[in-house]
Design a protein around this motif. Structure first.
Motif, PDB file in Angstrom:
ATOM      1  N   ARG A 107       1.481  -2.187   6.724  1.00 31.63           N
ATOM      2  CA  ARG A 107       0.652  -3.366   6.477  1.00 31.63           C
ATOM      3  C   ARG A 107       0.561  -3.661   4.982  1.00 31.63           C
ATOM      4  NH1 ARG A 107      -3.343  -5.845   9.789  1.00 31.63           N
ATOM      5  NH2 ARG A 107      -4.587  -7.342   8.587  1.00 31.63           N
ATOM      6  N   ALA A 108       0.469  -2.604   4.176  1.00 27.34           N
ATOM      7  CA  ALA A 108       0.407  -2.798   2.729  1.00 27.34           C
ATOM      8  C   ALA A 108       1.708  -3.392   2.195  1.00 27.34           C
ATOM      9  CB  ALA A 108       0.103  -1.468   2.034  1.00 27.34           C
ATOM     10  N   THR A 109       2.835  -3.014   2.791  1.00 31.39           N
ATOM     11  CA  THR A 109       4.111  -3.611   2.389  1.00 31.39           C
ATOM     12  C   THR A 109       4.139  -5.093   2.721  1.00 31.39           C
ATOM     13  OG1 THR A 109       5.278  -1.511   2.690  1.00 31.39           O
ATOM     14  CG2 THR A 109       6.613  -3.509   2.701  1.00 31.39           C
ATOM     15  N   ALA A 110       3.654  -5.452   3.909  1.00 38.46           N
ATOM     16  CA  ALA A 110       3.589  -6.872   4.279  1.00 38.46           C
ATOM     17  C   ALA A 110       2.728  -7.646   3.291  1.00 38.46           C
ATOM     18  CB  ALA A 110       3.031  -7.013   5.699  1.00 38.46           C
ATOM     19  N   GLU A 111       1.588  -7.084   2.936  1.00 36.61           N
ATOM     20  CA  GLU A 111       0.696  -7.755   1.983  1.00 36.61           C
ATOM     21  C   GLU A 111       1.362  -7.897   0.617  1.00 36.61           C
ATOM     22  OE1 GLU A 111      -2.563  -5.086   2.276  1.00 36.61           O
ATOM     23  OE2 GLU A 111      -3.444  -6.084   4.024  1.00 36.61           O
ATOM     24  N   LEU A 112       2.012  -6.844   0.157  1.00 32.79           N
ATOM     25  CA  LEU A 112       2.689  -6.875  -1.147  1.00 32.79           C
ATOM     26  C   LEU A 112       3.733  -7.991  -1.197  1.00 32.79           C
ATOM     27  CD1 LEU A 112       3.501  -5.553  -3.905  1.00 32.79           C
ATOM     28  CD2 LEU A 112       5.057  -4.111  -2.583  1.00 32.79           C
ATOM     29  N   VAL A 121       4.233 -10.693   0.908  1.00 28.86           N
ATOM     30  CA  VAL A 121       3.782 -12.065   1.164  1.00 28.86           C
ATOM     31  C   VAL A 121       2.896 -12.571   0.027  1.00 28.86           C
ATOM     32  CG1 VAL A 121       2.493 -13.555   2.753  1.00 28.86           C
ATOM     33  CG2 VAL A 121       3.999 -11.776   3.656  1.00 28.86           C
ATOM     34  N   GLU A 122       2.060 -11.712  -0.532  1.00 30.66           N
ATOM     35  CA  GLU A 122       1.189 -12.151  -1.629  1.00 30.66           C
ATOM     36  C   GLU A 122       1.982 -12.478  -2.897  1.00 30.66           C
ATOM     37  OE1 GLU A 122      -1.749  -9.069  -2.048  1.00 30.66           O
ATOM     38  OE2 GLU A 122      -2.331  -9.238   0.076  1.00 30.66           O
ATOM     39  N   ASP A 167      -5.165 -12.113  -1.654  1.00 30.37           N
ATOM     40  CA  ASP A 167      -4.968 -11.304  -0.454  1.00 30.37           C
ATOM     41  C   ASP A 167      -4.030 -12.038   0.502  1.00 30.37           C
ATOM     42  OD1 ASP A 167      -6.574 -13.262   0.872  1.00 30.37           O
ATOM     43  OD2 ASP A 167      -8.373 -12.155   0.285  1.00 30.37           O
ATOM     44  N   LEU A 168      -3.725 -11.385   1.623  1.00 24.58           N
ATOM     45  CA  LEU A 168      -2.765 -11.932   2.570  1.00 24.58           C
ATOM     46  C   LEU A 168      -3.245 -13.252   3.165  1.00 24.58           C
ATOM     47  CD1 LEU A 168      -0.135 -11.565   4.212  1.00 24.58           C
ATOM     48  CD2 LEU A 168      -1.478 -10.269   5.883  1.00 24.58           C
ATOM     49  N   ALA A 169      -4.498 -13.300   3.568  1.00 25.07           N
ATOM     50  CA  ALA A 169      -5.018 -14.526   4.186  1.00 25.07           C
ATOM     51  C   ALA A 169      -4.930 -15.704   3.217  1.00 25.07           C
ATOM     52  CB  ALA A 169      -6.455 -14.318   4.647  1.00 25.07           C
TER      53      ALA A 169
END
Length: 317
Positions: A222-227, A229-230, A286-288
């Motif tokens: 999940r942290a990779t996805a956030e990194l 996409v953000e 953040d991701l959102a």
């Protein structure tokens, strides 16, 4: 109310590989008797294979849907194109109040249509989605389910080794989760295939695997996805330039740049919105926020893309 094994009389609509593995696992866990209805059982060519599968799972196999009348729970596992037709054919034969659980991998729209058919026949309907490999995990494969009574169904069948998680939302929610998840799951599969074929052709397979797997292993998924996409709104243009150079290597080793071209297109589409300038070079918090910024900036819509219809021409690659 949680049902015990003696209260469950389980029927199947469709008896392919997944249904056979579900049946074998649940029979071994103590659920029975089991009955399966599959129109192919009337076909002499397919019947022997279905009988062998049914025998391995101690299932009574039939071609006539009237055999479902005694079932308290029906599992529907049929190919997506025939889900509605199979439901229309079999649902009128179920007992009033019987629970119809549709595991078929089809669209939210199809699930809602099937729910209406089952309701008209006096049954109750749940939308279920299989999120893993049945051949690998059998009846213990992760499943999500939604609809009225989803939590009770999960509690009842999890006692027999299933791994069912209820999710909030109307009928179609579980199907939607599965299909959107498939973009990630099948997309990663396709991306790994293209990238590793290129790495092999370029003679750098081990080095690429070691480096990129180290990147993935460095933090939770999940942290990779956030990194990624953000940072995407700010760095899309630079990343597009880099992948264009990667494309030269793809072509040099003789691989079609199918995913590589799609990556460039996705990055260029973001860069073209000017979102990096609007953010003044500062990534979203953040991701959102990142997703909201991208949506507001004008992510490409389906009607902007030259995508052929499902029955349209397809590439030979």
């Amino acid at each position: 109310m949680v049902m015990g094994a003696t209260a469950i009389r389980l029927g199947f609509v469709g008896f392919g590989e997944a249904a056979g593995l579900f049946a074998a696992g649940l029979a071994a866990a103590g659920i029975g008797p089991l009955v399966a209805v599959d129109p192919a059982a009337a076909d002499s060519t397919a019947r022997q294979r279905l009988l062998e599968r049914a025998g391995a799972a101690t299932v009574d196999l039939a071609a006539d849907a009237s055999r479902l009348a005694a079932a308290t729970v029906v599992f529907c596992l049929v190919p997506a194109p025939v889900d509605r037709a199979a439901t229309r054919s079999a649902a009128p034969h179920i007992a009033p109040g019987a629970l119809w659980v549709d595991f078929s991998s089809t669209s939210p729209e199809d699930k809602r249509a099937c729910a209406a058919i089952v309701a008209a026949a006096g049954g109750r309907y749940l939308d279920a989605a299989i999120l893993g490999s049945v051949p690998t995990s059998g009846h213990r494969v992760p499943v999500i389910v939604c609809g009225e009574g989803a939590a009770d169904f999960a509690a009842a069948f999890n006692r027999f080794g299933m791994a069912i998680a209820p999710v909030e939302g109307p009928i179609g929610t579980a199907a939607g989760v599965k299909l959107v998840r498939s973009i990630l799951a099948k997309g990663l599969e396709a991306l790994w295939v293209e990238a590793l074929l290129v790495a092999r052709g370029a003679g750098v397979l081990d080095a690429v695997l070691d480096d990129f797997c180290g990147f993935l292993d460095a933090r939770p998924a999940r942290a990779t996805a956030e990194l990624l996409v953000e940072s995407h709104p700010i760095h899309a243009a630079r990343r597009a330039d880099e992948v264009r150079l990667s494309r030269d290597i793809v072509l040099a080793v003789g691989i079609a740049p199918t995913l590589t071209d799609a990556i460039v297109a996705r990055l260029e589409a973001t860069a073209a919105t000017g979102v990096a300038d609007k953010l003044a070079g500062r990534p979203p918090a953040d991701l959102a926020t990142a997703l909201a910024v991208l949506a507001e900036a004008g992510a490409p819509r389906s009607d902007d893309l030259a995508i052929p219809p499902p029955d349209g021409p397809r590439s030979s690659r």
